[in-house]
Design an enzyme around this catalytic site. Structure first.
Site, short mmCIF file in Angstrom:
data_model
loop_
_atom_site.label_atom_id
_atom_site.label_comp_id
_atom_site.label_asym_id
_atom_site.label_seq_id
_atom_site.Cartn_x
_atom_site.Cartn_y
_atom_site.Cartn_z
N ARG A 242 -2.02 -5.80 -8.55
CA ARG A 242 -0.91 -6.72 -8.33
C ARG A 242 -0.77 -7.70 -9.48
O ARG A 242 0.16 -7.65 -10.24
CB ARG A 242 -1.09 -7.46 -7.00
CG ARG A 242 -0.75 -6.59 -5.81
CD ARG A 242 -1.35 -7.10 -4.55
NE ARG A 242 -2.80 -6.99 -4.60
CZ ARG A 242 -3.60 -7.23 -3.58
NH1 ARG A 242 -3.10 -7.64 -2.44
NH2 ARG A 242 -4.89 -7.07 -3.69
N HIS B 291 0.85 -1.20 0.00
CA HIS B 291 0.00 0.00 0.00
C HIS B 291 0.89 1.26 0.00
O HIS B 291 0.61 2.22 -0.72
CB HIS B 291 -0.87 0.06 1.27
CG HIS B 291 -1.95 -0.98 1.37
ND1 HIS B 291 -2.08 -1.80 2.46
CD2 HIS B 291 -2.97 -1.31 0.52
CE1 HIS B 291 -3.14 -2.59 2.29
NE2 HIS B 291 -3.69 -2.32 1.12
N SER C 72 -2.77 -7.67 2.71
CA SER C 72 -3.05 -7.58 4.15
C SER C 72 -3.41 -8.96 4.70
O SER C 72 -3.00 -9.32 5.81
CB SER C 72 -4.20 -6.60 4.42
OG SER C 72 -3.85 -5.31 4.01
N LYS D 161 -17.88 -6.16 6.50
CA LYS D 161 -16.59 -6.81 6.28
C LYS D 161 -15.89 -6.96 7.63
O LYS D 161 -15.65 -5.97 8.32
CB LYS D 161 -15.76 -5.95 5.32
CG LYS D 161 -14.57 -6.68 4.75
CD LYS D 161 -14.09 -5.97 3.50
CE LYS D 161 -12.86 -6.64 2.93
NZ LYS D 161 -12.49 -6.09 1.64
P1 ADP Z 1 -9.96 -3.38 -0.63
O1 ADP Z 1 -10.77 -4.17 0.37
O2 ADP Z 1 -10.63 -2.11 -1.06
O3 ADP Z 1 -9.45 -4.19 -1.79
P2 ADP Z 1 -7.22 -3.34 0.32
O4 ADP Z 1 -6.65 -2.64 1.52
O5 ADP Z 1 -7.08 -4.82 0.27
O6 ADP Z 1 -8.71 -2.86 0.22
O7 ADP Z 1 -6.54 -2.77 -1.00
C1 ADP Z 1 -6.65 -1.41 -1.35
C2 ADP Z 1 -6.01 -1.20 -2.71
O8 ADP Z 1 -4.62 -1.40 -2.61
C3 ADP Z 1 -6.50 -2.14 -3.81
O9 ADP Z 1 -6.51 -1.44 -5.04
C4 ADP Z 1 -5.43 -3.22 -3.84
O10 ADP Z 1 -5.34 -3.83 -5.12
C5 ADP Z 1 -4.20 -2.38 -3.55
N1 ADP Z 1 -3.12 -3.17 -2.98
C6 ADP Z 1 -3.16 -3.98 -1.91
N2 ADP Z 1 -1.95 -4.57 -1.70
C7 ADP Z 1 -1.14 -4.10 -2.69
C8 ADP Z 1 0.22 -4.36 -3.06
N3 ADP Z 1 0.98 -5.23 -2.39
N4 ADP Z 1 0.72 -3.71 -4.13
C9 ADP Z 1 -0.07 -2.86 -4.84
N5 ADP Z 1 -1.36 -2.60 -4.56
C10 ADP Z 1 -1.89 -3.21 -3.51
#
Ligand code: ADP
Length: 157
Positions: free
Chosen positions: A90, A17, A128, A41
């Site tokens: 990703r 992130h 995460s 969620k």
């Molecule tokens: P959500 O529940 O909205 O998907 P997340 O916190 O899982 O929330 O992810 C938020 C955003 O960050 C999403 O667009 C996800 O694809 C991106 N994201 C999560 N992990 C990574 C990573 N390792 N590299 C790039 N983008 C990421």
């Protein structure tokens, strides 16, 4: 002024992130990190905890602000004058969900674009969920999250 919104659950924030935030902070004059408060969620960290962990992680970028909102994401973006929402991609498996969300949001408000940043190679496997799973079994997450997030994960065990 170019304003962007990076929405997500951030349960908890990872170095993946932060890579997107760092690169997004360079693209926008102001970047809001919008922390989802979705009661449907189940999250390990409360919305307040997720905000606090993010705030500590983004102190070095003065144009980044961490917020939450009762509004729909696209409505929040419009309310702060954002032209774009930022998402990270990703691997191919992210694509279907992200395309669905971007299309839905475009239908709700076609004034707000969704912009994608491809994950840096070293974070393309990082989520995460995987960090929580490793931490739950006492594994080493120090390469995946900032120190204060690692400590917060230890306290949840
Ligand atoms: P959500 O529940 O909205 O998907 P997340 O916190 O899982 O929330 O992810 C938020 C955003 O960050 C999403 O667009 C996800 O694809 C991106 N994201 C999560 N992990 C990574 C990573 N390792 N590299 C790039 N983008 C990421």
């Amino acid at each position: 002024m170019r304003i962007g919104v990076y929405p997500g659950t951030f349960d908890p924030v990872t170095n993946g992130h932060l890579d997107i935030i760092k690169r997004g902070a360079g693209l926008f004059d102001k970047l809001y990190i919008l922390v989802a408060n979705n009661i449907n969620k189940h999250t390990l960290f409360s919305v307040e905890e997720r905000i606090q962990l993010l705030k500590e992680a983004v102190v070095e970028w003065p144009n980044v602000e961490v917020v939450t909102s009762p509004l729909l994401t696209v409505e929040f973006a419009a309310s702060v004058g954002a032209k774009a929402m930022l998402r990270g991609l990703r691997m191919v498996s992210d694509f279907e969900y992200e395309l669905q969300m971007a299309t839905l949001n475009k239908n709700l408000n076609d004034q707000v674009e969704t912009i994608f940043i491809m994950s840096s190679h070293e974070y393309s496997f990082l989520s995460s969920s995987s960090v929580k799973e490793i931490a739950r079994f006492n594994g080493d997450v120090s390469h995946f999250v900032p120190k204060h997030v690692e400590l917060a994960l230890q306290k949840k065990r």
